[in-house]
Enzyme design. Structure first.
Site, PDB file in Angstrom:
ATOM      1  N   LYS A  79       0.858  -1.194   0.000  1.00 38.53           N
ATOM      2  CA  LYS A  79       0.000   0.000   0.000  1.00 38.53           C
ATOM      3  C   LYS A  79       0.892   1.241   0.000  1.00 38.53           C
ATOM      4  O   LYS A  79       1.873   1.289   0.749  1.00 38.53           O
ATOM      5  CB  LYS A  79      -0.904  -0.027   1.240  1.00 38.53           C
ATOM      6  CG  LYS A  79      -1.941   1.082   1.299  1.00 38.53           C
ATOM      7  CD  LYS A  79      -2.880   0.918   2.495  1.00 38.53           C
ATOM      8  CE  LYS A  79      -3.947   2.003   2.523  1.00 38.53           C
ATOM      9  NZ  LYS A  79      -4.889   1.868   3.660  1.00 38.53           N
ATOM     10  N   SER A 159      -9.971   2.284   2.717  1.00 43.58           N
ATOM     11  CA  SER A 159      -9.026   2.959   1.857  1.00 43.58           C
ATOM     12  C   SER A 159      -8.059   2.014   1.137  1.00 43.58           C
ATOM     13  O   SER A 159      -7.430   2.419   0.158  1.00 43.58           O
ATOM     14  CB  SER A 159      -8.207   3.954   2.678  1.00 43.58           C
ATOM     15  OG  SER A 159      -7.367   3.270   3.600  1.00 43.58           O
ATOM     16  N   SER A 183     -10.409   0.199   7.088  1.00 41.88           N
ATOM     17  CA  SER A 183      -9.757   0.274   5.767  1.00 41.88           C
ATOM     18  C   SER A 183      -9.090  -1.018   5.295  1.00 41.88           C
ATOM     19  O   SER A 183      -8.645  -1.083   4.149  1.00 41.88           O
ATOM     20  CB  SER A 183      -8.728   1.403   5.751  1.00 41.88           C
ATOM     21  OG  SER A 183      -9.369   2.638   5.586  1.00 41.88           O
TER      22      SER A 183
END
Lengths: 493, 111
Positions: A79, A159, A183
């Site tokens: 990420k 997210s 998330s």
């Protein structure tokens, strides 16, 4: 040979160790899938050379008969919230575009030490603020899932939307995620994959771009529970550079996996049965109870009375912390600088931040600045922190009656892109089931349960006491063994 | 506009001038159109969080640490951890938009 991109973490690690295939072959196969999936926009930057370099190191070790590590030969997606030495790290923002860290985050360093390699930096909601991956400066991530017979683009959750998409679309066997208020769990649920947020403090926050420091936790996203256990073990560990890092040994979660839940009590919080919850979500919950009962657990009704206040409290606490954390983006030390002609220092700050932050980030900074401002601090921020205490106490009381909690991960399946345009508040409600465990710092995981009537995946969430990731993983495994969930999206990209 | 520091006393609603003031405090330049858009959005969110006022928290302590831990002090040793140690000026300046003579460059500040 079988398609190596159909393999997960354990199968790749064990296959490389056994010599069934080389780490380089695995990295090449996933690099090819990444390169062919531009339509999904899951990666901000692909780093095929990094994946190959790590793979070659593992293959060389094997040739010499050395230990390959618990993630040896497994290429993963990272990420783009984790600082990676020499590789651009943006938090999906314009203000950090071009920022090249001169150091490596602890979590990513731990993974490389365990033998993993990096396929690239994954897209996300800007500064991890969002539930649909529609706030990234680098464009929306598109879910690999579609309703059968429809071409409408769906959200991959957020997210960690690049992470969920990469794993669901077989661009990576696993990916890192971060979870501030759902998330990891929400994107995992809506893309039919597995993800765990450990107890707050298990994974170091050092080198992770900060959103809300009292809530931020890293965790793995992968295809199944075993893969999550392996990867979490590699990510976690005490780090003196993070003042809230847990100074505890990392349990052997993989070795401890056991789907026999005899003697375990699983609580069903009746407050999670909210008006208007989707019928298919309720059905998945019923099935989950049956599966856990079948695994030997006893199902008990519990109450978490302050559940409805968790989300509004979160939307005070998280923006408050964000407004403070994001004060560092000033156009001086790193990242974007916007210096209008003749501008002074203050004007430069304001211009830089106006140009560098997206709408949702600005919205949350303003909310956070407001609730921390003189005259409003007690009414908003202190009250929210008191509610946070009550939410945590609800869980503490529940542990007198049960060992684990089972709930839906999300109130609905993936929705269409743009589905909540102009209504940020409605979007926030997507995390209603995920946020309470975040506020209480508890380990929580989402595992796939079933497809709804539209052919879209739904997830179930398991929550446990602090430090009981093993209990969460074991219950997840019990569900996984009984759900028979093996659906994957049909390739259209 | 109610201005009050007591718990459970929320503002009625936030005005355009106040949003402009907050934006200024947060050092985010906002034009008129952006302010117009932000005011109802912020009011919508703040109106929704006001439900927290329903809860009697008079005997509740605000949370300060989600997992109770003692504050650690590192050993009093120079450069104990090379990753957070000194002597890395080039690394620190590597991403600066304007670095000159080993310093961060900023526009001239004259008070």
């Amino acid at each position: 040979m079988t398609d190596l991109t159909n393999l997960g973490v354990k199968a790749i690690r064990d296959g490389v160790a056994a010599g069934d295939f080389t780490a380089r072959e695995v990295a090449e196969a996933f690099n090819a899938n990444v390169a062919a999936a531009k339509d999904l926009n899951a990666f901000i930057v692909a780093t095929p050379e990094k994946a190959l370099e790590a793979a070659d190191a593992v293959d060389a070790k094997r040739a010499k008969g050395e230990e390959l590590g618990t993630m040896g030969g497994v290429p993963i997606g990272m990420k783009d919230l984790f600082c990676t030495d020499g590789v651009q790290t943006t938090a999906a923002s314009h203000i950090l575009e071009g920022f090249v860290p001169q150091y490596e985050s602890t979590v990513s360093a731990n993974l490389w030490r365990a033998g993993a390699g990096m396929l690239g930096k994954l897209n996300l909601d800007q500064f991890a603020m969002g539930s649909s991956n529609e706030t990234s400066y680098f464009g929306n991530v598109i879910s690999p899932w579609r309703k059968p017979g429809s071409n409408a683009a769906l959200i991959p959750g957020g997210s960690s939307g690049g992470s969920s998409t990469a794993v669901a679309a077989r661009l990576a066997p696993a990916a890192t995620g971060t979870d501030t208020g759902g998330s990891i769990r929400q994107p995992a649920a809506v893309t039919g994959i597995t993800g765990i947020k450990p107890t707050y403090g298990r994974c170091s926050r050092w080198g992770v771009v900060a959103f809300a420091s009292s809530l931020d936790q890293a965790g793995p996203m992968a295809r199944d529970v075993t893969d999550c256990a392996i990867m979490l073990e590699a990510m976690a560990g005490f780090d003196p550079k993070d003042s809230t890092s847990l100074d505890m040994p990392v349990p052997q979660w993989e070795a401890g996996l056991n789907a026999d839940l005899k003697g375990k009590k699983v609580g069903i919080p009746h407050e999670y049965r909210m008006d208007g919850t989707d019928q298919a979500i309720l059905e998945s919950w019923e099935r989950g109870k049956e599966w856990l009962r079948d695994a030997g657990a006893e199902i008990v009704d519990i109450s978490l009375p302050h559940t409805k206040y968790a989300l509004p409290a979160y939307y005070i606490i998280a923006p408050a912390e964000a407004s403070s954390n994001l004060a560092r983006y000033d156009g001086v030390r790193y990242g974007l600088r916007d210096l209008p002609e003749g501008a002074g220092l203050q004007d430069m700050y304001a211009a830089t931040r106006a140009a560098g932050f997206g709408d949702e980030v600005k919205r949350r900074i303003l909310i956070g600045t407001y609730v921390l401002s003189a005259g409003f601090y007690d009414a908003y921020y202190t009250q929210a922190q008191k509610i946070r205490t009550l939410v945590a106490q609800d869980f503490e009381k529940a542990w007198n009656e049960c060992d684990l909690i089972l709930a839906p991960t999300t109130p609905n399946a993936a929705f269409p892109l743009g589905g909540f345009d102009g209504d940020p508040l409605a979007m926030y409600l997507n995390d209603v089931f995920a946020v309470p465990a975040s506020l209480a710092g508890l380990p929580a995981m989402s595992v796939p349960a079933m497809l709804n009537g539209d052919g879209l995946p739904l997830g179930l969430q398991i929550v446990s006491k602090p430090f009981d990731e093993q209990g969460v993983l074991n219950a997840g495994l019990a569900i996984e063994q009984r759900s028979g969930f093996d659906a994957t999206p049909d390739k259209w990209w | 506009m109610v201005r009050c520091g007591a718990a459970n006393a929320f503002a009625m609603s936030i005005t355009r001038e106040e949003v402009a003031k907050i934006a200024s405090l947060a050092r985010i330049r906002m034009d008129e159109a952006e302010l117009d858009r932000m005011v109802p959005e912020l009011n919508n969110i703040l109106g929704w969080v006001e439900q927290l006022g329903e809860v009697d928290t008079s005997s509740v302590e605000p949370m300060t640490a989600v997992i109770p831990q003692a504050m650690r002090l590192r050993d009093d040793v120079v450069d104990a951890d090379p990753l957070t140690a000194g002597g890395r000026r080039e690394d620190v300046l590597a991403n600066a938009p304007a670095a000159e003579h080993g310093f961060f460059g900023v526009p001239k500040v004259i008070e």
